[in-house]
Each structure stands twice: as C-alpha cells, then as structure tokens.
Design a protein around this motif. Structure first.
Motif, PDB file in Angstrom:
ATOM      1  N   UNK A  77     -45.671   2.963  26.078  1.00 21.19           N
ATOM      2  CA  UNK A  77     -46.745   2.955  24.964  1.00 21.19           C
ATOM      3  C   UNK A  77     -46.310   2.385  23.671  1.00 21.19           C
ATOM      4  N   UNK A  78     -44.924   2.817  23.305  1.00 12.43           N
ATOM      5  CA  UNK A  78     -44.035   2.681  22.245  1.00 12.43           C
ATOM      6  C   UNK A  78     -42.766   2.887  22.218  1.00 12.43           C
ATOM      7  N   UNK A  79     -41.918   2.545  21.281  1.00 13.78           N
ATOM      8  CA  UNK A  79     -40.559   2.894  21.118  1.00 13.78           C
ATOM      9  C   UNK A  79     -40.341   4.624  21.431  1.00 13.78           C
ATOM     10  N   UNK A  80     -39.234   4.980  21.780  1.00 10.65           N
ATOM     11  CA  UNK A  80     -38.822   6.276  22.029  1.00 10.65           C
ATOM     12  C   UNK A  80     -37.423   6.428  21.595  1.00 10.65           C
ATOM     13  N   UNK A  81     -37.204   6.412  20.224  1.00  9.62           N
ATOM     14  CA  UNK A  81     -35.529   6.451  19.591  1.00  9.62           C
ATOM     15  C   UNK A  81     -34.819   7.871  19.828  1.00  9.62           C
ATOM     16  N   UNK A  82     -35.061   8.444  21.120  1.00 10.81           N
ATOM     17  CA  UNK A  82     -34.422   9.656  21.000  1.00 10.81           C
ATOM     18  C   UNK A  82     -33.046   9.682  21.215  1.00 10.81           C
ATOM     19  N   UNK A  83     -32.174   9.960  20.298  1.00  8.37           N
ATOM     20  CA  UNK A  83     -30.858  10.226  20.556  1.00  8.37           C
ATOM     21  C   UNK A  83     -30.377  10.980  21.680  1.00  8.37           C
ATOM     22  N   UNK A  84     -29.291  10.595  22.248  1.00  3.68           N
ATOM     23  CA  UNK A  84     -28.589  11.177  23.237  1.00  3.68           C
ATOM     24  C   UNK A  84     -29.611  11.386  24.763  1.00  3.68           C
ATOM     25  N   UNK A  85     -30.559  10.670  24.456  1.00  7.03           N
ATOM     26  CA  UNK A  85     -31.557  10.763  25.729  1.00  7.03           C
ATOM     27  C   UNK A  85     -31.715   9.279  26.303  1.00  7.03           C
ATOM     28  N   UNK A  86     -31.401   8.248  25.496  1.00  7.13           N
ATOM     29  CA  UNK A  86     -31.615   6.883  26.197  1.00  7.13           C
ATOM     30  C   UNK A  86     -32.971   6.463  26.802  1.00  7.13           C
ATOM     31  N   UNK A  87     -34.000   6.808  26.063  1.00  4.34           N
ATOM     32  CA  UNK A  87     -35.371   6.184  26.527  1.00  4.34           C
ATOM     33  C   UNK A  87     -35.344   4.751  26.574  1.00  4.34           C
ATOM     34  N   UNK A  88     -35.123   4.087  27.266  1.00  6.86           N
ATOM     35  CA  UNK A  88     -35.249   2.776  27.797  1.00  6.86           C
ATOM     36  C   UNK A  88     -36.227   2.492  28.470  1.00  6.86           C
ATOM     37  N   UNK A  89     -36.753   1.291  28.378  1.00  8.61           N
ATOM     38  CA  UNK A  89     -37.957   0.824  29.420  1.00  8.61           C
ATOM     39  C   UNK A  89     -37.624   0.803  30.734  1.00  8.61           C
ATOM     40  N   UNK A  90     -38.342   1.205  31.739  1.00 10.10           N
ATOM     41  CA  UNK A  90     -38.107   1.246  33.187  1.00 10.10           C
ATOM     42  C   UNK A  90     -38.762   0.254  33.780  1.00 10.10           C
ATOM     43  N   UNK A  91     -38.185  -1.015  34.178  1.00  9.61           N
ATOM     44  CA  UNK A  91     -38.524  -1.934  34.890  1.00  9.61           C
ATOM     45  C   UNK A  91     -39.501  -1.567  35.677  1.00  9.61           C
ATOM     46  N   UNK A 276     -28.054   8.426  35.972  1.00 12.04           N
ATOM     47  CA  UNK A 276     -28.748   7.390  36.453  1.00 12.04           C
ATOM     48  C   UNK A 276     -29.853   7.178  35.520  1.00 12.04           C
ATOM     49  N   UNK A 277     -30.499   8.364  35.422  1.00  6.18           N
ATOM     50  CA  UNK A 277     -31.944   8.179  34.774  1.00  6.18           C
ATOM     51  C   UNK A 277     -31.772   8.109  33.092  1.00  6.18           C
ATOM     52  N   UNK A 278     -30.622   7.541  32.443  1.00  5.69           N
ATOM     53  CA  UNK A 278     -30.751   7.328  31.267  1.00  5.69           C
ATOM     54  C   UNK A 278     -30.158   5.823  31.354  1.00  5.69           C
ATOM     55  N   UNK A 279     -29.016   5.318  31.369  1.00  5.47           N
ATOM     56  CA  UNK A 279     -28.082   4.264  31.185  1.00  5.47           C
ATOM     57  C   UNK A 279     -28.948   3.331  32.308  1.00  5.47           C
ATOM     58  N   UNK A 280     -29.187   3.895  33.623  1.00  3.75           N
ATOM     59  CA  UNK A 280     -29.633   2.985  34.480  1.00  3.75           C
ATOM     60  C   UNK A 280     -30.961   3.018  34.938  1.00  3.75           C
ATOM     61  N   UNK A 281     -31.835   3.249  33.708  1.00  7.77           N
ATOM     62  CA  UNK A 281     -33.309   2.688  33.737  1.00  7.77           C
ATOM     63  C   UNK A 281     -34.193   3.750  34.819  1.00  7.77           C
ATOM     64  N   UNK A 282     -33.742   4.525  35.318  1.00  4.89           N
ATOM     65  CA  UNK A 282     -34.693   5.424  36.042  1.00  4.89           C
ATOM     66  C   UNK A 282     -35.406   6.230  35.138  1.00  4.89           C
ATOM     67  N   UNK A 283     -36.667   6.473  35.143  1.00  2.28           N
ATOM     68  CA  UNK A 283     -37.657   7.209  34.161  1.00  2.28           C
ATOM     69  C   UNK A 283     -36.714   8.671  34.013  1.00  2.28           C
ATOM     70  N   UNK A 284     -36.957   9.369  32.856  1.00  4.75           N
ATOM     71  CA  UNK A 284     -36.745  10.940  32.838  1.00  4.75           C
ATOM     72  C   UNK A 284     -37.417  11.339  31.801  1.00  4.75           C
ATOM     73  N   UNK A 285     -37.210  12.709  31.712  1.00 12.26           N
ATOM     74  CA  UNK A 285     -37.955  13.708  30.665  1.00 12.26           C
ATOM     75  C   UNK A 285     -39.125  14.294  31.435  1.00 12.26           C
ATOM     76  N   UNK A 286     -39.466  14.057  32.820  1.00 10.12           N
ATOM     77  CA  UNK A 286     -40.504  14.852  33.117  1.00 10.12           C
ATOM     78  C   UNK A 286     -40.111  15.930  34.242  1.00 10.12           C
ATOM     79  N   UNK A 287     -38.621  16.462  33.968  1.00 12.84           N
ATOM     80  CA  UNK A 287     -38.626  17.521  34.609  1.00 12.84           C
ATOM     81  C   UNK A 287     -37.915  17.073  36.254  1.00 12.84           C
ATOM     82  N   UNK A 288     -37.705  15.736  36.390  1.00 15.09           N
ATOM     83  CA  UNK A 288     -36.944  15.305  37.476  1.00 15.09           C
ATOM     84  C   UNK A 288     -37.821  14.452  38.357  1.00 15.09           C
ATOM     85  N   UNK A 289     -37.376  14.016  39.564  1.00 16.95           N
ATOM     86  CA  UNK A 289     -35.861  14.154  39.807  1.00 16.95           C
ATOM     87  C   UNK A 289     -34.951  13.493  39.094  1.00 16.95           C
ATOM     88  N   UNK A 290     -33.833  13.783  38.768  1.00 13.45           N
ATOM     89  CA  UNK A 290     -32.919  12.900  38.029  1.00 13.45           C
ATOM     90  C   UNK A 290     -31.719  12.664  39.021  1.00 13.45           C
TER      91      UNK A 290
END
Lengths: 505, 388
Positions: A77-91, A276-290
């Motif tokens: 939806x929009x930017x998530x500038x969450x430090x230490x969490x790396x919320x990048x776009x998931x292709x 992997x769910x930060x730097x390597x673009x798998x989604x996270x923040x929903x309780x997993x799986x990570x």
C-alpha cells in the motif's frame, strides 16, 4: 496527500453471524458420493465432534477479508520505513512461483528421489548464502531469525563443551543489540554481559576489553549496528575475542547495508544467521513462517542442525552425517515457502545484489541528511558519520520544547498514509525513531516522508495537541498501549479470547 | 478519583538568592536577601495543565496559600480544608504534616505537593507508602525520585494515573543536609521510600518487553544469591530496595536505609555504623559489599551510604564489591560516581564495572571519581568517551 482509511465495524470471523450455509447448491449425486467416500474411511479415523471453524458462505468470507484488507496497511500500500525490520517490497513473481502446488503440496516424507527440484533449490541456497556471508556451510532449518540466533548460541555452547571449556559461560552483547540477542544467549544458558556504545556510535572497545576473561564464550554483534553505523574496529574486536578462544557471532537479521560489499566471514565472524524474510524479500511481520538460515565456518560445520542438503554429483539428498550436531530445530522444512521466495530473489538479481546495498545506503543517507536539519531532531552517536542501511534520530528536543514525543510523531505519520518507523529502539537513544527506507522506495516517496516529518514538526511547535491526538484518519484510533498489551485484553487466538470473555482465565 | 493537593509556599525561595534551601533559619535569610516566592506560579501552572489535559476527578486542597488560593480561578472541581488557618501568613512544616493527615483520613487516591526535597520528606513522614505521592518541582534541591520534571509533566502523570495507564513504583526520598551544605559539604541522606506514579516507562516496542521494576529487582536478587553468595563470606548490604530484595528472598528483615550484614544467610548486623563495619571486617576477614545506585546522579558510594567510608573501601577488594541496579535506574545515567573524600582511592576504583541488571545479566558501566571527573576524563583513553 489525502489519506483516509476505510472503517468497517467488522467482527472477528468467528463472530460473524450467518444464515446461509451454502451459496453453491450441490447436486444430490455429488452429495451422495461424498457420504459414500466417507464410509470407505475407517471409523476410527472419522471425526465425530464438530469442527471449531466458522460456518460461513463463500461470499461472506470474501467480503470479510476484503474489508479487513481495506483497513490494513502494508508494503503493497505504501512505504514501511521500519528500522531493523527491513520491510522491502516482495516481488510478486516470487509469490507466484512459491505458491506453486509443487512447493506447497509437497509432503515432508516424500521420497527424496521425487523431490529433487526442491532439494536442488535448498542445496543452491546453502551454497549461495555461504558465498554471501563468507562462511563454508549453511543450515536452512531455523524457522525465524531469533530461532537462528538460538541455534548459533547452542552451537557456541556445544563447541566449548566439546573442548572441555565448561567455564565459558558469558556471552557479550552490546547494549544497542536487537533484544533477541540477550534472550537467545540466556535461553542457551549463558550469562549476558552488556557493553556500552561509545559516542562514536561504535562498540566501546575499552569496555569490551574490561570484560574479557577465560569465561568469555562469545560476542554477538550486528554490523552495521542498530544505529546503522559500521564498526570500524571489527577486525580488532574479532582478534580480541579469538584470543580468548571465544567465538564471534554475527546477527545478520539485516544484510541490506553490506550485501555484496563486505562479508561477515571477512570481518572475522565464525557464525552468522540471516533473516531471509528481510534482506531476501520474503514477506514477514505476520507471525511466519520465517526463515533464519545459520551459516558457519569450516570448523563448526559438524555442529549445524540436521538434516542439511548434500549433493553426491548425481542426486540431492538429506544429510544426517554431522557427528556433533546440536540436533533438529524444526521437525521438517515447513519454511520452504520463504526459502523458495528468497531463492528466486537472489537468482533474479545475481551480481546486482550489490546494488541492493548501494541503493538502500544511498536512500538512508539522503533521508538522514534531510531530517537532521529539522528543528527538534538530533542525531545521537557518531554525528559526523554516514549510516548504512538505517539511522536513528532522537526527538528528545522536540519533547522538551513542545511536549510531543517520538510516539506522537509516529502516530501523526500514520495519519498521512505512511507507516511509522520503529520507535523507542535502540534503548540507548532517547525518544528514538529508527528509520530504514530500503532500496525499494523511490526518491519521490522518500521526499514525501521527509515532508511529512517537516509538517508534523511544524505542527508540534504551533499546535502540539493536534499531533498528540493523532491518528484520526486511520480505521483504528490511538490505542492505549497498556490496555492493548495487557494479558487481560491481549488475545493471540480465538480460543483464548473466548476464555477471556467467559472469564475462564 | 480524589486528589490531595498541597503547596509549600516558601519552597525554592533560597535558590535565586544563592541559598541551597529554605529549611530552618535559611528562610529568614532568604527573605532578607529579597527572595520571591516560586511555588505559587508552579502550582498555577500545574493546575492549568491539569484542567487542559482533562482531569476528571475531585481535588481536596489545603487552605489559602497552601492550595485553595490557586484553585479559585480554575475550572477544576475542588473542596478546601480548613487547614491552615486563613489568616496565617507564614506556614510551617507542622501545617504540611496536619494537612497530609487529613488527606489520609479523606481517602485520597494520590497526593500532589508543590515543593522540594524538604517538603517530600514531610509528606513521606505522614503518608508513608499508604498513598502514592507526586512532587511538582519547586525546590532548590530535588534529589528525590518523587518529582516530575515540570509542572506540566506532573499534570500529565496525574491524568495518566487517573486513567489507569501508569503504575506506581517505590522511589527514594532523599535530602541534603542544608546546614552542612552552607559549608559546601554535600551530605545526601536517604530518608525513605515513597510510592509514586512513574511515567518513565518506555513505550515498549513489542520486540523488547521491559518488565516492571519490582520483577526486575527480584530477578537481580535471585541471580545474586545463586551466583555470588558463598559460604564463609560476610555480605554487607547497603541501603535501597534492590539490596533489600536479597534479604527478602532469604527471609531476612533488612533495614531499608541502613547497612546490614549477612553471614551464612543470617543477619549478623543491622543498621551498622562505619566503626561497626570495620569491626566486622576484622572479625570475619572475607567480606563483600553489595550496593545499589543512589539517586539520579549515579552515586554508588558517598550518597546515602556514607557508612562505606574510604577506610572501609580500602579494606575490600574491588572484585568483592557488587553493584545492583534496575535498567530503569541506569537509563539516562552516563557514568557512576564514587565520592568518599579520598581522591587517590576514588581514582583506584575508577574504570569499567559490571552492574548486575537482571537475572543472568550484567551491564558494563563506567565508574568515575567524584573528586576529579574532569581531570580523570582528560587524562586517559576515556576522553573521547564523555565528550558528548
């Protein structure tokens, strides 16, 4: 930019009332077939009790979840500038391929010969992640970042134990570390020794020297650290730790600052975990799986959790032949979905992985240089240094001058259709905003974010009460954090909520 | 909610005219030097903020200059006591004590006073830990932990307390001996512990749940007993709630403000003086000192535990001294201080210490000599450390 979030009075799915049981009528012939099929299943295996799931028609379910998604906010939806969490776009290509039935429907006991494709992906991931981190072997088992840390701490413990060094019971952790570092150490049975951060924003090496002894088991470090500052003394630190026959542990929750530029192995680390769910673009923040892969140096391969994936030149196999393994940390590879997503991400980028780090560091410093000039904002620690993937500003002055806190600013960002950054972390910075825009955000979006900060600060000096009553444009207004986090009100599952309501707990 | 409100109208008058307080004859001196009251304006600011922030409760206020005078123009709901007498121009400590007694009888939920350390002490002497106390800072010295940082913050705390959003914690009430202070001798005494609403908790991001300080103290005490208590060693426990938690866990009744001694998990000395401590050291030989951090300035020796004098410290090995502190206590303290009037010893003891901050957790802090912080910092590798 106008922002109004949808607001539905939406009950939880278990409490949706429903009158219709079905929207698709099933022909009698099919219905009979279903009951016939049931008869062929042994009596002992057929459920006799009611299923505890909501009884709803398709249309109700679809509407329910669509409404919830309208009231929610995420990277799509929009930017998530969450430090230490790396919320990048998931292709989306990763999403699409990872949801292929050949991935999702694969049974954990499927014969290895028939799962060669998946095993190959895992084998390549072990190789690639070793290469990226400068290690010799990886295990993809841990299902989360903190689980990866825990594995690392257990490996350190067993390693010393096997050498008869049972006195090594202290894990050194910087005060600015992720909160899970001391937790993982404590879980593995270590005493945690916290060392301060020097004004330069780096680990205080004098303090580190003061605590080194024969009891030192290891050091857990994030580099660049949570302030986004690269530890320039890292080689000296590694030497100090190794002189004490202790191990260096790299908390690689986030590699965005160094990807393809420098490797933990080159800095002297012995063990690395990666989210992997930060730097390597798998989604996270929903309780997993990570996926919290753990990579180690040659001397420690034997300690990794089993099974690994091996290749004998002909086929891929699960390997259990590690003599000192700490055991399993998950029953199966249930985290295969994020692993596949990360695999595709790495494969697609190839050598351009380095650009991820370059662009995210550029973005960070671009935003930081805008923010640090604003009234009420200060940049504690290492004031004259560039940051890497993230930076931490303090709103201490704003709070003193206007009564508007870091939390109030965060809430006011929500009102402008932007996700808030991480607040009040790391704990060594008062009124902290920890911001990470990642390589995903365009310059326009970063400018928008900077402008939002500017507006909020201006408003804080002019009419602080307005800022303090944010957010008003979101579907949920400001929560009382104490009530929201209280065990009397916080319910992680419906079953627990039911018990709370009926006062069983 | 019912709020007891009392103002010490002369608190803080000494500050502007170079006095360290207004206790005893210092008040007359302050008047002579032309001091103006400060407390009334602080009281007004507090009440105004209270009404702006939407305080819903009722205020029970002391009479005239000790409370009601500042309420008449506000929109808050209040009632006045008939203490002190209307005509009284100069109020005294006794007035404060009597007002607090009436507050307790009227079942107030919280007492807010406008004053300094001296006032805090007076309020504490009657209220004890029966009712939470909050200070609006208007004194010359405010060493106690009951004070909010400003009248506005105090109002914020009251409103949050009313809404049930913040908890109470035990905090120190301390004071400086003002007569000695005139001679430039800083002698901070710990008077006791009050219960105060505390707004210092972080808004905790879900990743780092900070536990309440009570639990923290139990964790620290339990860890100390398991890890560092050995047979055949005499332990001197200094003043404070964290050290007291050790005795509590062992089922011993320790004095809160004194130095007590424990040997083989039994109390062998209570509320010891310096000479008694020296005697015990001679008798037992192997001893350890256990202290916590006193006040907001970060003193580990020389404030509230003067019994651990330079002579005592010279007899104890540095490795046999343990410092205990909760995270909330350490937060915002840059370095710890030793002030025992013996520069040589203070320098010897300076450097990095481990502070026990939780179960199985020790945090490294820099300890500096109060005698010569500046000199010490510019002399060694720590120059860079405190330039910020």
């Amino acid at each position: 930019m106008l922002f109004r979030q949808a607001k539905w009075e939406e009950p939880i799915v278990f409490e949706l009332s429903s009158f219709s049981k079905q929207t698709l009528l099933i022909d009698e012939e099919f219905a009979n077939e279903a009951s016939e099929a049931l008869k062929r299943i042994p009596e002992s295996l057929v459920r006799s009790s009611e299923l505890k799931i909501p009884n709803l028609s398709e249309v109700e379910v679809v509407r329910h979840y669509n409404r919830l998604s309208q009231m929610s906010y995420g990277v799509d939806v929009g930017p998530v500038p969450l430090g230490s969490c790396t919320m990048k776009y998931n292709p989306k290509i990763c999403e699409e391929l990872a949801s292929d039935p050949r991935v999702t429907e694969l049974h954990p006991y499927q014969d290895e010969e028939e799962a060669q494709g998946i095993l190959e992906i895992m084998y390549l991931m072990q190789r690639w992640l070793s290469e990226i981190t400068g290690m010799d072997e990886c295990s993809l088992q841990p299902p989360a970042g903190a689980a990866g840390e825990f594995v690392g701490a257990l490996i350190i413990r067993k390693y010393h134990h096997d050498r008869g060094l049972n006195n090594k019971n202290e894990m050194i952790v910087p005060e600015a570390a992720h909160g899970s570092n001391p937790a993982s150490s404590a879980m593995a049975g270590f005493k945690v020794v916290k060392i301060p951060t020097a004004p330069s924003g780096e680990t205080d090496i004098e303090a580190l020297k003061s605590v080194l002894s024969d009891n030192t088991a290891g050091l857990m470090l994030t580099n660049p650290n949570t302030l986004g500052i690269f530890e320039s003394g890292i080689v000296e630190i590694s030497d100090l730790i190794h002189e004490k026959s202790a191990l260096m542990y790299y908390d690689g929750a986030n590699l965005n600052g160094i990807l393809g530029i420098v490797r933990p192995g080159d800095m002297g680390f012995d063990i690395v975990h990666l989210n992997l769910h930060k730097t390597f673009a798998a989604p996270h923040g929903g309780g997993g799986p990570g996926a919290g892969a753990v990579c180690v140096r040659k001397e420690l391969i034997d300690y990794l959790p089993v099974p690994l994936v091996g290749f004998d030149g002909r086929s891929y196999k699960l390997r259990y032949d590690l003599s000192r393994t700490i055991g399993r940390v998950s029953w199966f590879y249930g985290n295969i979905v994020p692993i596949v997503k990360s695999f595709i991400y790495i494969a697609a980028l190839g050598p351009a992985l380095r650009e991820v780090a370059e662009v995210s560091v550029l973005n960070t410093n671009y935003l930081m240089s805008k923010l640090r000039r604003m009234r009420g904002i200060s940049l504690p620690y290492g004031e004259n240094r560039w940051r890497k993937h993230e930076f931490v500003v303090s709103f201490e002055n704003l709070l003193k001058e206007t009564g508007v806190s870091a939390e109030d600013v965060a809430k006011a960002l929500l009102d402008r259709g932007l996700h808030a950054p991480t607040i009040y972390f790391p704990l060594i910075v008062k009124e902290a905003h920890m911001i990470e825009v990642t390589e995903t955000e365009t310059k326009e979006n970063i400018d928008r974010l900077a402008k939002a900060y500017e507006e909020i600060i201006e408003l804080a000096y002019r009419d602080p009460q307005v800022v303090k009553s944010s957010p008003v444009n979101t579907s949920v207004k400001r929560l009382d954090v104490l009530v929201a986090n209280h065990p009397r009100t916080l319910a992680p599952t419906y079953e627990h909520l039911r018990r709370l309501k009926s006062q069983e707990v | 909610m019912k709020l007891g409100f009392v103002v010490n109208p002369i608190a803080g008058m000494g500050g502007s005219v170079g006095l360290k307080g207004t206790d005893g004859e210092l008040y007359e001196e302050a008047l002579k030097r032309g001091a103006k009251p400060v407390a009334p304006s602080k009281a007004v600011r507090f009440l105004q903020a209270l009404s702006e922030k939407g305080f819903q409760g009722v205020i029970v206020a002391a009479n005239s200059v000790m409370g009601c005078d500042y309420l008449s123009s506000s929109r808050l709901r209040f009632s006045c006591l008939d203490l002190p007498d209307r005509g009284k121009s100069v109020t005294s400590r006794e007035d404060t004590l009597r007002v607090i007694e009436v507050f307790l009888k009227s079942d107030v939920d919280l007492i807010v006073f406008v004053g300094g350390d001296g006032t805090a002490r007076d309020v504490l002497s009657v209220a004890g830990t029966k009712v939470p106390i909050l200070g609006v800072p208007s004194g010359v010295k405010m060493y106690s932990g009951v004070f909010a940082t400003s009248p506005e913050v105090a109002a914020e705390v009251v409103v949050e307390f009313e809404r049930g959003n913040i908890s109470v914690d035990q905090v120190e009430v301390a004071d400086v001996d003002e007569i000695k202070l005139k001679e430039d001798l800083l002698n901070v005494r710990l008077y006791g512990y009050a219960v105060a609403p505390v707004l210092e908790g972080f808004v905790v991001p879900s990743k780092d749940l900070v536990s309440g300080s009570e639990e923290e103290k139990w964790g620290i005490a339990k860890y100390f007993i398991e890890e560092y208590m050995f047979p055949g060693v005499l332990y001197f426990l200094g003043p404070g709630t964290t050290t007291k938690a050790i005795a509590d866990l062992l089922g011993l009744k320790k004095t809160l403000l004194g130095v007590d001694a424990i040997y083989e998990r039994k109390l062998v000395g209570r509320d010891l003086s310096e000479s008694e401590i020296l005697r015990l050291i001679e008798k037992y030989g192997r001893v350890s000192l256990v202290v916590s951090v006193i006040g907001r300035q970060g003193y580990i020796f020389g404030r509230g535990n003067q019994q651990f004098s330079a002579r005592v410290l010279r007899l104890v090995k540095k490795t046999d001294i343990f410092v205990l502190a909760t995270h909330s206590k350490l937060a915002g303290i840059k370095y710890l201080l030793i002030d025992v009037g013996d520069p040589e010893l203070e320098l010897e003891l300076s450097g990095y210490w481990r502070v026990i901050t939780g179960y199985g957790e020790e945090t490294v802090k820099l300890v500096l000599p109060a005698c010569c912080v500046d000199k010490y910092l510019s002399s060694g590798g720590l120059t860079q450390y405190l330039k910020t």
